[in-house]
Design a protein around this motif. Structure first.
Motif, PDB file in Angstrom:
ATOM      1  N   MET A  73       0.873  -1.176   0.000  1.00 65.06           N
ATOM      2  CA  MET A  73       0.000   0.000   0.000  1.00 65.06           C
ATOM      3  C   MET A  73       0.910   1.226   0.000  1.00 65.06           C
ATOM      4  N   PRO A  74       1.153   1.820  -1.160  1.00 67.25           N
ATOM      5  CA  PRO A  74       2.013   3.008  -1.167  1.00 67.25           C
ATOM      6  C   PRO A  74       1.374   4.138  -0.360  1.00 67.25           C
ATOM      7  N   ILE A  75       2.220   4.911   0.302  1.00 64.03           N
ATOM      8  CA  ILE A  75       1.788   6.151   0.936  1.00 64.03           C
ATOM      9  C   ILE A  75       1.842   7.219  -0.142  1.00 64.03           C
ATOM     10  N   ALA A  76       0.693   7.720  -0.533  1.00 61.97           N
ATOM     11  CA  ALA A  76       0.654   8.696  -1.623  1.00 61.97           C
ATOM     12  C   ALA A  76       1.021  10.086  -1.118  1.00 61.97           C
ATOM     13  N   PRO A  77       1.905  10.780  -1.845  1.00 55.90           N
ATOM     14  CA  PRO A  77       2.112  12.196  -1.532  1.00 55.90           C
ATOM     15  C   PRO A  77       0.903  12.979  -2.030  1.00 55.90           C
ATOM     16  N   THR A  78       0.751  14.189  -1.537  1.00 54.67           N
ATOM     17  CA  THR A  78      -0.307  15.054  -2.069  1.00 54.67           C
ATOM     18  C   THR A  78       0.304  15.960  -3.134  1.00 54.67           C
ATOM     19  N   PRO A  79      -0.153  15.826  -4.374  1.00 54.11           N
ATOM     20  CA  PRO A  79       0.452  16.628  -5.452  1.00 54.11           C
ATOM     21  C   PRO A  79      -0.056  18.070  -5.419  1.00 54.11           C
ATOM     22  N   PHE A  80       0.870  18.998  -5.506  1.00 54.48           N
ATOM     23  CA  PHE A  80       0.513  20.417  -5.588  1.00 54.48           C
ATOM     24  C   PHE A  80       1.096  21.018  -6.865  1.00 54.48           C
ATOM     25  N   LEU A  81       0.450  22.065  -7.334  1.00 57.00           N
ATOM     26  CA  LEU A  81       1.028  22.876  -8.407  1.00 57.00           C
ATOM     27  C   LEU A  81       1.970  23.897  -7.759  1.00 57.00           C
ATOM     28  N   GLU A  82       2.713  24.595  -8.583  1.00 52.04           N
ATOM     29  CA  GLU A  82       3.699  25.538  -8.049  1.00 52.04           C
ATOM     30  C   GLU A  82       3.048  26.603  -7.161  1.00 52.04           C
ATOM     31  N   ASP A  83       1.793  26.955  -7.468  1.00 50.62           N
ATOM     32  CA  ASP A  83       1.136  28.015  -6.688  1.00 50.62           C
ATOM     33  C   ASP A  83       0.438  27.484  -5.432  1.00 50.62           C
ATOM     34  N   GLY A  84       0.602  26.210  -5.145  1.00 46.55           N
ATOM     35  CA  GLY A  84       0.012  25.652  -3.939  1.00 46.55           C
ATOM     36  C   GLY A  84      -1.361  25.025  -4.161  1.00 46.55           C
ATOM     37  N   ALA A  85      -1.916  25.184  -5.341  1.00 44.41           N
ATOM     38  CA  ALA A  85      -3.208  24.547  -5.629  1.00 44.41           C
ATOM     39  C   ALA A  85      -3.026  23.030  -5.711  1.00 44.41           C
ATOM     40  N   ILE A  86      -4.076  22.316  -5.434  1.00 45.21           N
ATOM     41  CA  ILE A  86      -4.004  20.865  -5.523  1.00 45.21           C
ATOM     42  C   ILE A  86      -3.978  20.443  -6.983  1.00 45.21           C
ATOM     43  N   ASP A  87      -3.075  19.538  -7.291  1.00 46.65           N
ATOM     44  CA  ASP A  87      -2.840  19.110  -8.666  1.00 46.65           C
ATOM     45  C   ASP A  87      -3.639  17.834  -8.929  1.00 46.65           C
ATOM     46  N   THR A  88      -4.880  18.024  -9.325  1.00 45.38           N
ATOM     47  CA  THR A  88      -5.777  16.862  -9.458  1.00 45.38           C
ATOM     48  C   THR A  88      -5.336  15.921 -10.572  1.00 45.38           C
ATOM     49  N   ALA A  89      -4.769  16.474 -11.635  1.00 45.56           N
ATOM     50  CA  ALA A  89      -4.320  15.602 -12.730  1.00 45.56           C
ATOM     51  C   ALA A  89      -3.254  14.624 -12.224  1.00 45.56           C
ATOM     52  N   SER A  90      -2.353  15.116 -11.378  1.00 42.35           N
ATOM     53  CA  SER A  90      -1.307  14.237 -10.847  1.00 42.35           C
ATOM     54  C   SER A  90      -1.881  13.219  -9.858  1.00 42.35           C
ATOM     55  N   ILE A  91      -2.927  13.593  -9.148  1.00 37.77           N
ATOM     56  CA  ILE A  91      -3.585  12.597  -8.279  1.00 37.77           C
ATOM     57  C   ILE A  91      -4.033  11.419  -9.124  1.00 37.77           C
ATOM     58  N   ASP A  92      -4.642  11.721 -10.256  1.00 31.09           N
ATOM     59  CA  ASP A  92      -5.115  10.648 -11.125  1.00 31.09           C
ATOM     60  C   ASP A  92      -3.955   9.828 -11.678  1.00 31.09           C
ATOM     61  N   LYS A  93      -2.914  10.539 -12.113  1.00 26.14           N
ATOM     62  CA  LYS A  93      -1.773   9.840 -12.694  1.00 26.14           C
ATOM     63  C   LYS A  93      -1.127   8.904 -11.677  1.00 26.14           C
ATOM     64  N   LEU A  94      -0.950   9.423 -10.466  1.00 26.70           N
ATOM     65  CA  LEU A  94      -0.383   8.620  -9.383  1.00 26.70           C
ATOM     66  C   LEU A  94      -1.231   7.381  -9.112  1.00 26.70           C
ATOM     67  N   THR A  95      -2.535   7.612  -9.008  1.00 26.43           N
ATOM     68  CA  THR A  95      -3.436   6.503  -8.708  1.00 26.43           C
ATOM     69  C   THR A  95      -3.340   5.429  -9.777  1.00 26.43           C
ATOM     70  N   ASP A  96      -3.343   5.861 -11.033  1.00 25.30           N
ATOM     71  CA  ASP A  96      -3.235   4.901 -12.128  1.00 25.30           C
ATOM     72  C   ASP A  96      -1.915   4.136 -12.051  1.00 25.30           C
ATOM     73  N   PHE A  97      -0.863   4.855 -11.681  1.00 27.77           N
ATOM     74  CA  PHE A  97       0.435   4.200 -11.584  1.00 27.77           C
ATOM     75  C   PHE A  97       0.433   3.140 -10.483  1.00 27.77           C
ATOM     76  N   TYR A  98      -0.146   3.471  -9.352  1.00 26.32           N
ATOM     77  CA  TYR A  98      -0.208   2.493  -8.258  1.00 26.32           C
ATOM     78  C   TYR A  98      -0.970   1.249  -8.697  1.00 26.32           C
TER      79      TYR A  98
END
Lengths: 311, 311, 311, 311
Positions: free
Chosen positions: D11-36
């Motif tokens: 069970m990987p511990i997922a980091p929380t992806p952020f964009l440079e401005d601190g907004a949540i990076d939802t696209a990376s959440i999806d990419k990470l999830t798919d990778f797992y």
């Protein structure tokens, strides 16, 4: 009305009143607020260390603070917003400042160790809540295990303009007050208000060292107001006499963990709270302890009739 | 004469007297010892937490203990032997027991955390010093950061027969005494002596909870003896009256770090020490603090003439 | 021969060899010393954190240090003198310096918190042992819980001339080396030697950040010597290749508490100690752990024949 | 789908992806999830210790968890809900369980000391979140300073039925796994899943001691899956070979404080995150550190082509 570095007098730390079932006791919030107003408090602090803040959901915290702010319209209300992360701290600050709070209080997370970590934390916190929000620096190593030297307090005061007050609860702490006031006199530190906590255990001499008053939750805030007034007006021995009469009880209340139960019990007996209930998890006052508190009150009543309540 | 679990009364914690140049002040050792004998102490503890033991070389420690043991021939003398390793603990124990000590006191190293670590440590320590050496378990979480639940104390008492006394300094600590005494009554724990430390800050109610007396270094051990006697003989309010009169000063003395300087200053003013000197490194008593102590003594003298010394 | 800030290379932390009955194993002390000399060590540290110093009486400590000093006549020997009080520290320092030690190592007591406390402690310690005794500053927050910022290390270096070396074991610690070396280049800090501990876990990159070598007790000090030599001579990838081959074992040895048992077991298997015994209290190496160490050694032997010993 | 004590694998511990401005990076959440999902993970943990949870407001936390839960429809998602008070813990638990989480993870507050305090805390926490919510017990003394003996873990498992898994991160921790598994075999402890954290630093031998897999955030979760699979299928040396190849980098990533920056940087280089940004306050990866990570990746690529990405 924003908190400023000129605040003096007594800002009681308000407990959060609960009913036996854990619901928030709004009637007692009002009664408490009225009592603080009547006894001469110059401000109120809610949701502090002993306000059971971690047992409240965000909306509850905002509601309690808002209710007290409205009721205490003439007094500045400071709200404890300490949190493990800046997101929760910022969210609560935003909502209570919108509701009319005069400022917020921030305790250090107990993982801070070095001088740089402490100063850095308060810079970040001030930035997170907004530079326009006055805040109180809480210096309570006994509880938070964070040790701030006078030099660290000065660095925070000098580098973070929105720090307007020190809740002074270091132990021992008398020399710290003298050092900070000395730096103010020398002109190497900006003036801030120093109100004393740590249960009031050294309030007598803290006033003489240059403190501006008290910021603690002892069950007789009216005594704190009297001592601060007597001390400020030069009635030294009268201040000590009153303080010493309360010291046996004050010391008993200032026990880690169980102190809040003692405080709520006395406030209930004084008619300021309808119940001594805490939300879970709560330290319990045993029958033996209750008997001891009653004994202390009886003995105190010989010197101060405010302890001579019947019920 | 070995310490047993029947010890009652007051065992003052003796400071180590130094001359201004850091030499050991043997004359004051004798004067102190005579004073303890005269005021009704039932034993003496030397080289405890406030005995500046870490500033003494091994031979000095043995000399101080030996001198006091001889002088106090009728009283049991307990010697603090806490050390980071069992080698030093064993060596000092051996030498002071040879010199006639009644037992030793062992504080836990501040790295202990879990129940098993604490119990394991005391088993090993008891084995290291020898099963024939009675020892005092020091339970002072404020200073040592080791938290012993009542269950852990009971495990040590049950599993280590040479543990004969608890130096009780937990804070809050009243319920702990009640719990331990309850277990004794139930028969699930062997009886041990409980003498109270923590500066004596709760001695009034600790006696009523079942403590056997005091084991602390307050500068008026004669007051401690009186309170313990009054309490034991059922003169409850008299015990509280005397205790309360001393509480403002006692609280002032019970400040971490600076407390020893306060204590030695008062003992010097009482004529019990020829100097208030500590060996380096030492916390300094500022002029402001000295003035406060003098003020506290003046106020105390209104109730207890023993504080009315002139010099 | 006094330790200076020019010391480079590898100073192994020597374990204290015991026989099964707890007696000091003098033959193994000699064997170890000869081995250190043969494998290219530039100095030796005895009675350090893993030298079981607290289990030794004063005279034993002096004997062990003296024996090693004499045997290692060409190498500087540093002796750990950390103690809870300055009396014991001074006494051990005096005796080992008289016996020819090159300097001493001082770890901070785990009660230090603020920057001022840390700097103040080292000033007092240096004064206590004498300004003519070179000392090593041990910076190991994982074990001692004392956190020294680079600025604190610099203050100690600047204010205490007898500090000649940093035993660098902060974790993470790479940036600290870069910061200190940067200050040296800027001229805002005097040069000191930096030798790395923390089991050697980051020695590969620590060398590249500007460290002068290693000061740790890994069971293959000969590997440490090789890595330091390769790195210093610019053979970067060869240094990493050798280091990486050892990393699985090195990581296994660098476990708090049990690490010393692993280390002594391997040194016994290498023929450097006649026994893996520790004095009590000792962490035990279970059968499962021993099997794991053997497995790690087998795997290592594929890359480094020094791990291919038979017995 | 609720988490049960039968969970195995990674069970990987997922980091929380952020964009440079601190907004949540939802696209990376999806990419990470798919990778797992693609690399063989058997579950995912979000908002854990390294998920920057304290920097998220409540609604953000719920959104992130919900998004991942939906995307990972076949996998159980565990959500970190550790909080200083039960109110916030209960509120987040309620919302994420409503959103389909499989369970929650609870770390101990760093103020817990005694065995009773620890067991008591988990009983209260389980009651606060509801007995129907499976939870993971996080045992990470290095970070939380709370030391749980095996006996304490067993008490929690036996007394709190909703505890289904141990996130095992004690250090050293190998014997703890053996002890717990031994108790299961003896029938004195209910079976729970043991997945290992602590950066994976001992995953090789933890699997051989009886662990069920890994629950950590190393930037190559695909390697963790391979090692767990190889170890479970008896390909012992292959498991060690792969693990050892990653150990230099894994050790580098497992540095307190700066580790998350290393992890996010590698994940960005692997194309799993669009940015390595953290929300403030964030530990910065210096240029020197980035160069070291690149060097470690180059060296790793010789053994594992997954580290040979170009960008």
């Amino acid at each position: 009305m924003k908190l400023t570095s000129d605040i003096r007098g007594v800002m009681p730390i308000a407990p959060t009143p609960f009913l036996e079932d854990g619901a928030i006791d709004t009637a007692s919030i009002d009664k408490l607020t009225d009592f603080y107003l009547a006894c001469g408090a110059t401000g109120i602090t809610v949701l502090g260390q002993l306000g059971e803040a971690p047992k409240l959901e965000h909306a509850e915290s905002v509601d309690i603070a808002t209710r007290m702010i409205r009721r205490a319209s003439n007094l500045p209300v400071v709200v404890g917003v300490s949190a493990p992360g800046f997101a929760a701290m910022r969210a609560l600050t935003r909502d209570v400042m919108d509701a009319g709070a005069a400022g917020v209080m921030i305790a250090p997370p107990n993982t801070l160790r070095t001088d740089e970590q402490i100063v850095g934390y308060y810079k970040q916190a001030a930035e997170a809540i907004g530079a326009d929000v006055p805040f109180v620096l809480q210096d309570y190593p006994l509880t938070f295990t964070v040790q701030m030297t006078p030099a660290v307090v000065r660095r925070i005061v000098q580098e973070v303009p929105s720090c307007v007050m020190l809740k002074h609860e270091d132990w021992p702490g008398l020399e710290k007050i003298s050092t900070l006031r000395g730096w103010e006199r020398e002109g190497t530190m900006r003036h801030i208000s120093i109100l004393c906590g740590n249960g009031g255990l050294f309030l007598d001499y803290e006033m003489e060292r240059g403190a501006d008053g008290a910021n603690t939750g002892y069950a007789f805030p009216d005594m704190l107001c009297d001592v601060v007034r007597l001390s400020a007006s030069g009635q030294r021995e009268e201040a000590h006499d009153l303080f010493d009469a309360h010291l046996p009880l004050l010391r008993y209340e200032q026990q880690p963990g169980v102190g809040l139960a003692v405080r709520k019990y006395i406030m209930m007996r004084r008619g300021l709270l309808s119940s001594a209930a805490q939300r879970k998890p709560a330290a319990v006052l045993t029958a033996a302890a209750r008997t001891e508190v009653d004994h202390l009150l009886q003995r105190l009543a010989r010197h101060d009739r405010r302890a001579a309540f019947v019920n």
